[in-house]
Design a protein around this motif. Structure first.
Motif, PDB file in Angstrom:
ATOM      1  N   UNK A  10       0.838  -1.200   0.000  1.00 30.65           N
ATOM      2  CA  UNK A  10       0.000   0.000   0.000  1.00 30.65           C
ATOM      3  C   UNK A  10       0.870   1.246   0.000  1.00 30.65           C
ATOM      4  N   UNK A  11       0.278   2.349  -0.450  1.00 26.30           N
ATOM      5  CA  UNK A  11       0.973   3.638  -0.403  1.00 26.30           C
ATOM      6  C   UNK A  11       1.264   4.013   1.047  1.00 26.30           C
ATOM      7  N   UNK A  12       0.328   3.692   1.935  1.00 26.27           N
ATOM      8  CA  UNK A  12       0.508   4.028   3.349  1.00 26.27           C
ATOM      9  C   UNK A  12       1.730   3.332   3.933  1.00 26.27           C
ATOM     10  N   UNK A  13       1.974   2.064   3.540  1.00 25.07           N
ATOM     11  CA  UNK A  13       3.135   1.325   4.054  1.00 25.07           C
ATOM     12  C   UNK A  13       4.434   2.026   3.658  1.00 25.07           C
ATOM     13  N   UNK A  14       4.507   2.508   2.428  1.00 24.02           N
ATOM     14  CA  UNK A  14       5.700   3.236   1.977  1.00 24.02           C
ATOM     15  C   UNK A  14       5.798   4.581   2.690  1.00 24.02           C
ATOM     16  N   UNK A  15       4.692   5.302   2.793  1.00 20.72           N
ATOM     17  CA  UNK A  15       4.705   6.609   3.460  1.00 20.72           C
ATOM     18  C   UNK A  15       5.096   6.468   4.934  1.00 20.72           C
ATOM     19  N   UNK A  16       4.620   5.404   5.596  1.00 25.73           N
ATOM     20  CA  UNK A  16       4.988   5.165   6.996  1.00 25.73           C
ATOM     21  C   UNK A  16       6.494   4.952   7.121  1.00 25.73           C
ATOM     22  N   UNK A  17       7.061   4.184   6.193  1.00 24.22           N
ATOM     23  CA  UNK A  17       8.498   3.923   6.227  1.00 24.22           C
ATOM     24  C   UNK A  17       9.286   5.214   5.998  1.00 24.22           C
ATOM     25  N   UNK A  18       8.819   6.036   5.076  1.00 19.85           N
ATOM     26  CA  UNK A  18       9.521   7.284   4.776  1.00 19.85           C
ATOM     27  C   UNK A  18       9.411   8.293   5.909  1.00 19.85           C
ATOM     28  N   UNK A  19       8.264   8.302   6.587  1.00 20.13           N
ATOM     29  CA  UNK A  19       8.020   9.205   7.716  1.00 20.13           C
ATOM     30  C   UNK A  19       8.439  10.644   7.408  1.00 20.13           C
ATOM     31  N   UNK A  20       8.071  11.124   6.212  1.00 18.17           N
ATOM     32  CA  UNK A  20       8.347  12.515   5.862  1.00 18.17           C
ATOM     33  C   UNK A  20       9.702  12.746   5.225  1.00 18.17           C
ATOM     34  N   UNK A  21      10.553  11.717   5.162  1.00 22.57           N
ATOM     35  CA  UNK A  21      11.869  11.871   4.533  1.00 22.57           C
ATOM     36  C   UNK A  21      11.719  11.828   3.016  1.00 22.57           C
ATOM     37  N   UNK A  22      12.664  12.395   2.314  1.00 20.55           N
ATOM     38  CA  UNK A  22      12.661  12.325   0.851  1.00 20.55           C
ATOM     39  C   UNK A  22      12.941  10.885   0.430  1.00 20.55           C
ATOM     40  N   UNK A  23      12.337  10.467  -0.661  1.00 23.20           N
ATOM     41  CA  UNK A  23      12.479   9.091  -1.133  1.00 23.20           C
ATOM     42  C   UNK A  23      13.698   8.910  -2.017  1.00 23.20           C
ATOM     43  N   UNK A  24      13.974   9.867  -2.871  1.00 23.46           N
ATOM     44  CA  UNK A  24      14.904   9.621  -3.962  1.00 23.46           C
ATOM     45  C   UNK A  24      16.277  10.201  -3.703  1.00 23.46           C
ATOM     46  N   UNK A  25      17.301   9.396  -3.927  1.00 20.91           N
ATOM     47  CA  UNK A  25      18.675   9.878  -3.780  1.00 20.91           C
ATOM     48  C   UNK A  25      19.422   9.815  -5.107  1.00 20.91           C
ATOM     49  N   UNK A  26      18.702   9.679  -6.209  1.00 17.38           N
ATOM     50  CA  UNK A  26      19.345   9.720  -7.508  1.00 17.38           C
ATOM     51  C   UNK A  26      19.508   8.377  -8.192  1.00 17.38           C
TER      52      UNK A  26
END
Length: 127
Positions: A37-53
């Motif tokens: 789910x999108x929520x599972x990914x958003x929970x893991x990110x907890x507001x951090x940026x996803x992409x590092x290049x």
């Protein structure tokens, strides 16, 4: 969130599809992090940026709860978005338009493995 080079983040609520795509991508040499789910990914990110290049994100459009397009919007609020591939079983001009606005690729289900691998290779680079 640290990423391996050529990592693919997969968000797909259908367990069978999620497992099949994960197998296909890992078999081709990509590191895969799969979420139901999108929520599972958003929970893991907890507001951090996803992409590092490196890597890309493969995401179903229709997810229970937060949709693929809403996930894209929320991740874009945190920083640059990774190359993005929307997958959907519903070929709809509005969906294509939204994907284009998000500067994302678009792949219609059911798709052949080599079509997905070619698209991932194009947006994320070869494994």
């Amino acid at each position: 969130m640290a990423h391996a080079k050529h990592e693919v983040v997969l968000v797909e609520d259908d367990g069978g599809m999620r497992r099949a795509v994960t197998r296909m991508l890992t078999g081709a040499g990509y590191a895969v992090q799969a979420f139901e789910s999108a929520e599972a990914l958003l929970d893991l990110l907890a507001g951090a940026a996803l992409w590092d290049g490196s890597g890309c994100l493969v995401c179903d459009v229709r997810l229970p709860g937060v949709s693929g397009f809403e996930l894209h919007r929320r991740i874009a609020e945190q920083g640059p978005t990774p190359p993005w591939i929307f997958i959907t079983a519903h070929d709809d001009p509005m969906v294509r338009e939204q994907a284009a606005r998000a500067t994302a690729a678009y792949l219609l289900k059911p798709f052949e493995g080599r079509a997905l691998l070619a698209l991932v290779g194009r947006v994320a680079g070869p494994p």
